[in-house]
Design a protein around this motif. Structure first.
Motif, PDB file in Angstrom:
ATOM      1  N   MET A   1       0.833  -1.198   0.000  1.00 57.90           N
ATOM      2  CA  MET A   1       0.000   0.000   0.000  1.00 57.90           C
ATOM      3  C   MET A   1       0.869   1.251   0.000  1.00 57.90           C
ATOM      4  SD  MET A   1      -3.283  -0.620   2.512  1.00 57.90           S
ATOM      5  CE  MET A   1      -3.892   1.028   2.103  1.00 57.90           C
ATOM      6  N   ASN A   2       0.259   2.338  -0.382  1.00 53.61           N
ATOM      7  CA  ASN A   2       0.956   3.617  -0.438  1.00 53.61           C
ATOM      8  C   ASN A   2       0.795   4.336   0.896  1.00 53.61           C
ATOM      9  OD1 ASN A   2       2.277   5.893  -1.341  1.00 53.61           O
ATOM     10  ND2 ASN A   2       0.455   6.736  -2.348  1.00 53.61           N
ATOM     11  N   PHE A   3       1.591   3.894   1.897  1.00 56.45           N
ATOM     12  CA  PHE A   3       1.500   4.487   3.229  1.00 56.45           C
ATOM     13  C   PHE A   3       2.222   5.820   3.294  1.00 56.45           C
ATOM     14  CE2 PHE A   3       0.976  -0.043   4.543  1.00 56.45           C
ATOM     15  CZ  PHE A   3      -0.262   0.104   5.165  1.00 56.45           C
ATOM     16  N   SER A   4       1.687   6.710   4.134  1.00 59.89           N
ATOM     17  CA  SER A   4       2.373   7.971   4.384  1.00 59.89           C
ATOM     18  C   SER A   4       3.480   7.782   5.417  1.00 59.89           C
ATOM     19  CB  SER A   4       1.377   9.021   4.896  1.00 59.89           C
ATOM     20  OG  SER A   4       1.015   8.735   6.236  1.00 59.89           O
ATOM     21  N   TYR A   5       4.318   8.769   5.516  1.00 54.32           N
ATOM     22  CA  TYR A   5       5.366   8.762   6.538  1.00 54.32           C
ATOM     23  C   TYR A   5       4.745   8.621   7.924  1.00 54.32           C
ATOM     24  CZ  TYR A   5       8.773  10.722   9.814  1.00 54.32           C
ATOM     25  OH  TYR A   5       9.591  10.930  10.886  1.00 54.32           O
ATOM     26  N   TRP A   6       3.624   9.364   8.141  1.00 52.30           N
ATOM     27  CA  TRP A   6       2.985   9.361   9.456  1.00 52.30           C
ATOM     28  C   TRP A   6       2.418   7.982   9.789  1.00 52.30           C
ATOM     29  CZ3 TRP A   6       4.909  13.668  10.840  1.00 52.30           C
ATOM     30  CH2 TRP A   6       4.974  14.733   9.950  1.00 52.30           C
ATOM     31  N   GLU A   7       1.833   7.344   8.805  1.00 49.28           N
ATOM     32  CA  GLU A   7       1.270   6.009   9.036  1.00 49.28           C
ATOM     33  C   GLU A   7       2.361   4.998   9.373  1.00 49.28           C
ATOM     34  OE1 GLU A   7      -2.563   6.409   6.012  1.00 49.28           O
ATOM     35  OE2 GLU A   7      -0.592   5.854   5.239  1.00 49.28           O
TER      36      GLU A   7
ATOM     37  N   LYS B   1       5.359   5.670  10.578  1.00 46.10           N
ATOM     38  CA  LYS B   1       5.979   6.034  11.849  1.00 46.10           C
ATOM     39  C   LYS B   1       5.104   5.651  13.042  1.00 46.10           C
ATOM     40  CE  LYS B   1       7.518  10.099  14.472  1.00 46.10           C
ATOM     41  NZ  LYS B   1       7.647  11.584  14.454  1.00 46.10           N
ATOM     42  N   SER B   2       3.793   5.911  12.956  1.00 48.78           N
ATOM     43  CA  SER B   2       2.892   5.740  14.098  1.00 48.78           C
ATOM     44  C   SER B   2       2.449   4.305  14.312  1.00 48.78           C
ATOM     45  CB  SER B   2       1.654   6.629  13.920  1.00 48.78           C
ATOM     46  OG  SER B   2       2.024   7.992  13.902  1.00 48.78           O
ATOM     47  N   TRP B   3       2.302   3.540  13.211  1.00 50.31           N
ATOM     48  CA  TRP B   3       1.745   2.201  13.361  1.00 50.31           C
ATOM     49  C   TRP B   3       2.738   1.064  13.120  1.00 50.31           C
ATOM     50  CZ3 TRP B   3      -1.567   6.156  12.030  1.00 50.31           C
ATOM     51  CH2 TRP B   3      -2.776   6.206  12.721  1.00 50.31           C
ATOM     52  N   LEU B   4       3.688   1.246  12.200  1.00 46.76           N
ATOM     53  CA  LEU B   4       4.453   0.099  11.720  1.00 46.76           C
ATOM     54  C   LEU B   4       5.943   0.153  11.997  1.00 46.76           C
ATOM     55  CD1 LEU B   4       2.668  -0.320   8.247  1.00 46.76           C
ATOM     56  CD2 LEU B   4       2.131  -1.454  10.417  1.00 46.76           C
ATOM     57  N   THR B   5       6.379   1.125  12.766  1.00 51.00           N
ATOM     58  CA  THR B   5       7.806   1.263  13.058  1.00 51.00           C
ATOM     59  C   THR B   5       8.067   1.090  14.554  1.00 51.00           C
ATOM     60  OG1 THR B   5       8.065   2.792  11.202  1.00 51.00           O
ATOM     61  CG2 THR B   5       9.814   2.771  12.838  1.00 51.00           C
ATOM     62  N   ASN B   6       9.199   0.443  14.869  1.00 46.73           N
ATOM     63  CA  ASN B   6       9.606   0.243  16.268  1.00 46.73           C
ATOM     64  C   ASN B   6       8.530  -0.451  17.098  1.00 46.73           C
ATOM     65  OD1 ASN B   6      12.096   1.548  15.795  1.00 46.73           O
ATOM     66  ND2 ASN B   6      11.146   3.560  16.128  1.00 46.73           N
ATOM     67  N   VAL B   7       7.920  -1.479  16.504  1.00 51.18           N
ATOM     68  CA  VAL B   7       6.882  -2.231  17.205  1.00 51.18           C
ATOM     69  C   VAL B   7       7.556  -3.273  18.103  1.00 51.18           C
ATOM     70  CG1 VAL B   7       4.878  -3.730  16.971  1.00 51.18           C
ATOM     71  CG2 VAL B   7       5.255  -1.873  15.322  1.00 51.18           C
ATOM     72  N   ASP B   8       7.274  -3.196  19.374  1.00 54.13           N
ATOM     73  CA  ASP B   8       7.865  -4.154  20.315  1.00 54.13           C
ATOM     74  C   ASP B   8       7.176  -5.515  20.236  1.00 54.13           C
ATOM     75  OD1 ASP B   8       9.802  -2.379  21.751  1.00 54.13           O
ATOM     76  OD2 ASP B   8       7.956  -1.284  22.226  1.00 54.13           O
ATOM     77  N   PHE B   9       5.844  -5.499  20.330  1.00 53.45           N
ATOM     78  CA  PHE B   9       5.095  -6.753  20.365  1.00 53.45           C
ATOM     79  C   PHE B   9       3.953  -6.702  19.354  1.00 53.45           C
ATOM     80  CE2 PHE B   9       6.229  -5.958  24.989  1.00 53.45           C
ATOM     81  CZ  PHE B   9       7.414  -6.668  24.929  1.00 53.45           C
ATOM     82  N   THR B  10       3.908  -7.692  18.479  1.00 52.67           N
ATOM     83  CA  THR B  10       2.809  -7.811  17.527  1.00 52.67           C
ATOM     84  C   THR B  10       2.027  -9.084  17.849  1.00 52.67           C
ATOM     85  OG1 THR B  10       4.065  -6.684  15.804  1.00 52.67           O
ATOM     86  CG2 THR B  10       2.161  -7.982  15.104  1.00 52.67           C
ATOM     87  N   ILE B  11       0.727  -8.933  17.958  1.00 58.57           N
ATOM     88  CA  ILE B  11      -0.159 -10.064  18.252  1.00 58.57           C
ATOM     89  C   ILE B  11      -1.006 -10.332  17.024  1.00 58.57           C
ATOM     90  CG2 ILE B  11      -2.041 -10.888  19.725  1.00 58.57           C
ATOM     91  CD1 ILE B  11      -0.928  -8.808  21.845  1.00 58.57           C
ATOM     92  N   VAL B  12      -1.069 -11.580  16.598  1.00 62.47           N
ATOM     93  CA  VAL B  12      -1.876 -11.962  15.443  1.00 62.47           C
ATOM     94  C   VAL B  12      -3.175 -12.567  15.944  1.00 62.47           C
ATOM     95  CG1 VAL B  12      -1.939 -13.255  13.281  1.00 62.47           C
ATOM     96  CG2 VAL B  12       0.249 -12.417  14.166  1.00 62.47           C
ATOM     97  N   GLY B  13      -4.278 -11.856  15.736  1.00 62.43           N
ATOM     98  CA  GLY B  13      -5.579 -12.306  16.190  1.00 62.43           C
ATOM     99  C   GLY B  13      -6.126 -11.436  17.303  1.00 62.43           C
ATOM    100  N   SER B  14      -7.332 -10.893  17.109  1.00 69.20           N
ATOM    101  CA  SER B  14      -7.907  -9.997  18.120  1.00 69.20           C
ATOM    102  C   SER B  14      -9.110 -10.624  18.820  1.00 69.20           C
ATOM    103  CB  SER B  14      -8.338  -8.662  17.480  1.00 69.20           C
ATOM    104  OG  SER B  14      -9.472  -8.842  16.650  1.00 69.20           O
ATOM    105  N   GLY B  15      -9.038 -11.935  19.045  1.00 64.65           N
ATOM    106  CA  GLY B  15     -10.056 -12.599  19.851  1.00 64.65           C
ATOM    107  C   GLY B  15      -9.731 -12.473  21.331  1.00 64.65           C
TER     108      GLY B  15
ATOM    109  N   LEU C   1      -1.154  -6.604   2.929  1.00 63.62           N
ATOM    110  CA  LEU C   1      -1.011  -5.198   2.561  1.00 63.62           C
ATOM    111  C   LEU C   1       0.374  -4.613   2.794  1.00 63.62           C
ATOM    112  CD1 LEU C   1      -4.401  -3.724   3.865  1.00 63.62           C
ATOM    113  CD2 LEU C   1      -3.825  -4.465   1.553  1.00 63.62           C
ATOM    114  N   PHE C   2       1.170  -5.234   3.654  1.00 58.73           N
ATOM    115  CA  PHE C   2       2.486  -4.662   3.964  1.00 58.73           C
ATOM    116  C   PHE C   2       3.373  -5.714   4.604  1.00 58.73           C
ATOM    117  CE2 PHE C   2      -0.373  -3.674   7.511  1.00 58.73           C
ATOM    118  CZ  PHE C   2       0.288  -4.278   8.559  1.00 58.73           C
ATOM    119  N   GLU C   3       4.660  -5.375   4.737  1.00 63.18           N
ATOM    120  CA  GLU C   3       5.608  -6.167   5.511  1.00 63.18           C
ATOM    121  C   GLU C   3       6.138  -5.296   6.637  1.00 63.18           C
ATOM    122  OE1 GLU C   3       8.591  -8.088   3.194  1.00 63.18           O
ATOM    123  OE2 GLU C   3       7.182  -8.753   1.639  1.00 63.18           O
TER     124      GLU C   3
END
Length: 371
Positions: free
Chosen positions: A1-7, A9-23, A214-216
């Motif tokens: 996807m064509n993400f902005s710098y802000w997107e 920076k705020s959502w996909l950078t320097n993520v400590d913990f990623t959880i797959v599944g929101s149950g 949508l992204f890596e």
């Protein structure tokens, strides 16, 4: 996807913990991680618009197993293992209730009933002859007999005059429960991205890499909490098991109260908002129901309607309002899979159809795997 710098920076950078599944498992894991790591950046990825598996699609039974289910479990597990499973389910329910509060999830302890068809003499006899032994096994947990006989006061048809009654079983409003859990997670500054399907997870020496539709992205640690969909990402003994459900339109003077099990728990029903919610039937086609397809089958839906019209409400005019399916995670044992898979990857899956009961505890234990 064509993400902005802000997107980025705020959502996909320097993520400590990623959880797959929101149950239930994934959200509780996020809450536990937030307790332990107040400043961590936590992201949850969810493939659906809403939690896609069973957390928003279950019947809302706050249960730990009917009499026939526990007798069946004792055929495949040791008494010690069965007792441990019951303890886990009770602990999980208590954690869910204490986390959200009984009012928020509309918890009601109205008891649970197990019905026996008149034609199923063998199952009825087995349950009667083993009831005292099961009560003795569970006594250290409840300090009272769990299962007793009760007359057919709701006047169901084609069943034995007595059914098994368990006063400790409760029920919740699944929609209210998940709404409250999602609100709490967002309040704790845990981000959730929906409509994101994780396609692959790999590891480097320093972190995990996640590839989605949508992204890596990179993340320090990843926690897989996809239960029935686990086989799409993990090489673990977890198979999907579809649970089909229907619900009627409102019925006047519907006096049925409590949660009800039939045929070793393969069928289950309850009153919710003066409607009958009825689900189950995968025992009619075990192989066909090992699927992640959320559609319904004519075979099982017809059987559910037959039970509704001949046993549950045989003399009551009714209409079916809605049908849906959820995906459970099962395996060759009822024991959940909570383990570390690599230097940066963990999983909490295979809830065995007891997600409402055990999900919160598995989420907590999943977060606890992190040193």
């Amino acid at each position: 996807m064509n993400f902005s710098y802000w997107e980025i920076k705020s959502w996909l950078t320097n993520v400590d913990f990623t959880i797959v599944g929101s149950g239930i498992v994934g959200l509780t894991c996020g809450l536990e991680l937030r307790k332990r790591f107040p400043k961590a950046k936590i992201l949850i990825l969810e493939k659906g618009v809403l939690p896609q598996g069973a957390s928003t699609k279950n019947a809302g039974f706050a249960c730990f197993g009917s009499l026939s289910e526990l007798i069946d479990d004792l055929q495949n597990h040791s008494p010690k293992e069965v007792l441990q499973l019951v303890k886990q389910r009770l602990e999980g329910l208590q954690l869910l209730r204490s986390t959200l509060g009984d009012r928020a999830i509309d918890y009601q302890q109205l008891g649970g009933y197990e019905l026996f068809l008149k034609s199923d003499e063998e199952l009825y006899a087995t349950c009667q002859s083993n009831r005292d032994a099961v009560n003795k096994l569970l006594h250290p947990v409840f300090n009272a007999p769990v299962f007793a006989l009760k007359e057919n006061s709701f006047h169901f048809k084609k069943i034995k005059d007595n059914y098994s009654f368990n006063p400790f079983e409760g029920q919740i409003d699944t929609g209210k429960m998940m709404t409250a859990l999602l609100q709490l997670v967002l309040k704790k500054n845990i981000k959730i991205l929906n409509n994101i399907s994780v396609k692959d997870i790999s590891e480097t020496a320093s972190h995990a890499k996640i590839k989605t539709n949508l992204f890596e992205m990179d993340t320090s640690k990843v926690f897989v909490a996809t239960n029935g969909f686990a086989s799409q990402l993990l090489n673990e003994n977890v198979q999907p098991a579809r649970a089909q459900v229907l619900i009627t339109k409102p019925i006047e003077n519907l006096s049925i109260k409590g949660t009800f099990h039939l045929d070793k728990g393969y069928y289950y029903f309850r009153n919710i908002d003066n409607r009958i919610l009825l689900g189950g039937g995968r025992n009619l086609d075990f192989k066909g129901e090992e699927t992640t397809d959320l559609n319904q089958s004519t075979l099982i839906q017809n059987k559910l309607e037959e039970l509704l019209r001949t046993i549950i409400l045989p003399n009551t005019p009714l209409e079916i309002d809605h049908r849906w399916s959820g995906i459970m995670g099962i395996g060759n044992t009822k024991n959940p899979v909570v383990k570390q898979l690599g230097n940066h990857m963990f999983c909490g899956v295979r809830l065995g159809g007891m997600g409402v009961a055990i999900g919160s505890l598995i989420g907590k234990d999943l977060a606890g795997l992190l040193d």
